[in-house]
Design an enzyme around this catalytic site. Structure first.
Site, PDB file in Angstrom:
ATOM      1  N   ARG A 149       0.870  -1.175   0.000  1.00 23.52           N
ATOM      2  CA  ARG A 149       0.000   0.000   0.000  1.00 23.52           C
ATOM      3  C   ARG A 149       0.907   1.224   0.000  1.00 23.52           C
ATOM      4  O   ARG A 149       2.048   1.173   0.466  1.00 23.52           O
ATOM      5  CB  ARG A 149      -0.885   0.026   1.252  1.00 23.52           C
ATOM      6  CG  ARG A 149      -1.793  -1.185   1.409  1.00 23.52           C
ATOM      7  CD  ARG A 149      -2.544  -1.118   2.737  1.00 23.52           C
ATOM      8  NE  ARG A 149      -3.472  -2.224   2.910  1.00 23.52           N
ATOM      9  CZ  ARG A 149      -3.197  -3.344   3.569  1.00 23.52           C
ATOM     10  NH1 ARG A 149      -2.005  -3.506   4.133  1.00 23.52           N
ATOM     11  NH2 ARG A 149      -4.106  -4.304   3.674  1.00 23.52           N
ATOM     12  N   LYS A 173      -1.951  -2.390   7.890  1.00 21.89           N
ATOM     13  CA  LYS A 173      -3.151  -1.879   8.551  1.00 21.89           C
ATOM     14  C   LYS A 173      -3.293  -2.485   9.941  1.00 21.89           C
ATOM     15  O   LYS A 173      -3.027  -3.665  10.143  1.00 21.89           O
ATOM     16  CB  LYS A 173      -4.398  -2.225   7.727  1.00 21.89           C
ATOM     17  CG  LYS A 173      -4.662  -1.288   6.565  1.00 21.89           C
ATOM     18  CD  LYS A 173      -6.001  -1.596   5.937  1.00 21.89           C
ATOM     19  CE  LYS A 173      -6.351  -0.604   4.861  1.00 21.89           C
ATOM     20  NZ  LYS A 173      -7.671  -0.890   4.257  1.00 21.89           N
ATOM     21  N   HIS A 245      -2.260   2.149  -5.729  1.00 15.75           N
ATOM     22  CA  HIS A 245      -2.929   0.883  -5.412  1.00 15.75           C
ATOM     23  C   HIS A 245      -3.058  -0.008  -6.646  1.00 15.75           C
ATOM     24  O   HIS A 245      -3.169  -1.234  -6.516  1.00 15.75           O
ATOM     25  CB  HIS A 245      -4.312   1.171  -4.825  1.00 15.75           C
ATOM     26  CG  HIS A 245      -4.662   0.283  -3.673  1.00 15.75           C
ATOM     27  ND1 HIS A 245      -3.995   0.306  -2.473  1.00 15.75           N
ATOM     28  CD2 HIS A 245      -5.599  -0.688  -3.552  1.00 15.75           C
ATOM     29  CE1 HIS A 245      -4.519  -0.585  -1.646  1.00 15.75           C
ATOM     30  NE2 HIS A 245      -5.486  -1.205  -2.284  1.00 15.75           N
ATOM     31  N   ARG A 248      -0.437  -2.533  -6.711  1.00 17.30           N
ATOM     32  CA  ARG A 248      -0.720  -3.605  -5.739  1.00 17.30           C
ATOM     33  C   ARG A 248      -1.696  -4.620  -6.348  1.00 17.30           C
ATOM     34  O   ARG A 248      -1.501  -5.832  -6.230  1.00 17.30           O
ATOM     35  CB  ARG A 248      -1.288  -2.969  -4.471  1.00 17.30           C
ATOM     36  CG  ARG A 248      -1.702  -3.936  -3.364  1.00 17.30           C
ATOM     37  CD  ARG A 248      -2.045  -3.102  -2.129  1.00 17.30           C
ATOM     38  NE  ARG A 248      -2.870  -3.791  -1.164  1.00 17.30           N
ATOM     39  CZ  ARG A 248      -2.390  -4.577  -0.197  1.00 17.30           C
ATOM     40  NH1 ARG A 248      -1.097  -4.794  -0.110  1.00 17.30           N
ATOM     41  NH2 ARG A 248      -3.218  -5.151   0.667  1.00 17.30           N
ATOM     42  N   HIS A 271      -3.979  -9.224   3.853  1.00 18.43           N
ATOM     43  CA  HIS A 271      -5.429  -9.241   4.035  1.00 18.43           C
ATOM     44  C   HIS A 271      -5.779 -10.107   5.236  1.00 18.43           C
ATOM     45  O   HIS A 271      -5.305 -11.251   5.340  1.00 18.43           O
ATOM     46  CB  HIS A 271      -6.129  -9.814   2.794  1.00 18.43           C
ATOM     47  CG  HIS A 271      -6.104  -8.905   1.611  1.00 18.43           C
ATOM     48  ND1 HIS A 271      -6.295  -9.345   0.318  1.00 18.43           N
ATOM     49  CD2 HIS A 271      -5.918  -7.564   1.524  1.00 18.43           C
ATOM     50  CE1 HIS A 271      -6.231  -8.323  -0.516  1.00 18.43           C
ATOM     51  NE2 HIS A 271      -6.003  -7.231   0.188  1.00 18.43           N
ATOM     52  N   TYR A 280      -9.514 -11.276  -6.672  1.00 19.71           N
ATOM     53  CA  TYR A 280      -8.605 -11.541  -7.789  1.00 19.71           C
ATOM     54  C   TYR A 280      -8.985 -12.795  -8.566  1.00 19.71           C
ATOM     55  O   TYR A 280      -8.631 -12.933  -9.733  1.00 19.71           O
ATOM     56  CB  TYR A 280      -7.157 -11.621  -7.284  1.00 19.71           C
ATOM     57  CG  TYR A 280      -6.734 -10.296  -6.699  1.00 19.71           C
ATOM     58  CD1 TYR A 280      -6.452  -9.214  -7.531  1.00 19.71           C
ATOM     59  CD2 TYR A 280      -6.694 -10.095  -5.323  1.00 19.71           C
ATOM     60  CE1 TYR A 280      -6.123  -7.977  -6.998  1.00 19.71           C
ATOM     61  CE2 TYR A 280      -6.363  -8.857  -4.792  1.00 19.71           C
ATOM     62  CZ  TYR A 280      -6.081  -7.810  -5.634  1.00 19.71           C
ATOM     63  OH  TYR A 280      -5.766  -6.577  -5.112  1.00 19.71           O
TER      64      TYR A 280
END
Length: 304
Positions: A149, A173, A245, A248, A271, A280
């Protein structure tokens, strides 16, 4: 208690008890401040303790007429629900006026991705005869080669790069740490940037360990990275809407296309849920559909 006081309390709650990232925290607080402005200006100073469901519904309805995306509308509602849930848990309110709010039904969101030729075009547009150009090349290659990110990129520390074992330690995150493999090609570029480009910069205090620096020797901002990518994209003639992004997304998509296991991709992207990574697989399904439409004999016969 005023809006400002409760918003400040909510911010502290999200930061320290929910461990929100700065970007998510900023978005939630910004959403609630907009609600506060509406309550003070259009509802004659209705406070967070007395605002009702009908007021919130009207507020959301007015915003939806301004052609904001469904994803933005869904986030507003998420922010409002979280705020009033907090007020109830904090015993500031006995009832929750946001309980019955419903967000828009979100369709499947397929992020834009770049092909390898697109990425090579963008990198070819970089002027590598300058130090800034070489730094920017390194930034693009790290975004694409490691799937970071933009916030992770600008906060990357030199001490978190293990050139011997070829991985980087990333703080993602919610302050979650993950380890991302570092390809030989990317590692070589990073070593070159650190020894030949970054070493020339007069580094500001507190930024001695920050990997990517601006010309003042301090950390780069998210906005600068966005602007670098926009300028390079325009110069390369790539017409897609591209942000940091996008690299990514491309990282994950290309891994999946080349046979990588979805669980490994989830781990590298950081994630928390496999559901997020499964987007994806839909991208791959879209690609397979295009192959069938363009190359299957039955379809070719119909087209002809």
């Amino acid at each position: 208690m005023t809006w400002d006081e409760k918003i400040k309390d909510f911010e502290i709650f999200l930061r320290f008890e929910r461990n929100f990232s700065e970007n998510t925290l900023d978005a939630y607080i910004r959403d609630i401040k907009k609600l506060k402005d509406y309550a003070e200006e259009d509802l004659e100073n209705v406070g967070p303790d007395t605002i009702q469901y009908e007021n919130l519904q009207e507020y959301i309805f007015n915003l939806s007429k301004k052609k904001f995306s469904e994803r933005s509308q869904a986030r507003w509602i998420s922010s409002i629900k979280a705020f009033f849930k907090y007020l109830v848990e904090d015993e500031f309110r006995k009832d929750n006026p946001a309980t019955l709010l419903e967000g828009p039904k979100l369709g499947l969101y397929l992020p834009d991705t770049l092909t390898l030729p697109d990425i090579n075009k963008i990198i070819s547009a970089i002027e590598l005869d300058s130090d800034l150009g070489k730094r920017n090349q390194c930034i693009i290659e790290v975004l694409y080669g490691c799937g970071l990110r933009v916030s992770e990129l600008i906060e990357l520390k030199i001490s978190n790069i293990n050139f011997q074992e070829h991985y980087i330690k990333v703080l993602g995150k919610g302050n979650k740490t993950r380890f991302v493999p570092l390809a030989d090609y990317t590692a070589t570029l990073l070593l070159s940037y650190i020894s030949e480009i970054r070493s020339k910069i007069k580094v500001g205090k507190r930024y001695e360990d920050t990997l990517f620096l601006n010309t003042r020797g301090t950390s780069m901002s998210r906005v600068i990275v966005f602007l670098i990518i926009k300028e390079l994209t325009d110069k390369a003639g790539v017409s897609k809407k591209i942000s940091p992004h996008t690299f990514r997304h491309s990282f994950a998509t290309h891994l999946l296309q080349n046979g990588a296991d979805l669980r490994y991709i989830q781990e590298m992207l950081g994630h928390s849920s496999i559901t997020t990574t499964e987007i994806y697989t839909h991208l791959k399904t879209e690609e397979l559909r295009d192959v069938i439409l363009n190359y299957h004999p039955r379809n070719i016969n119909i087209v002809q």
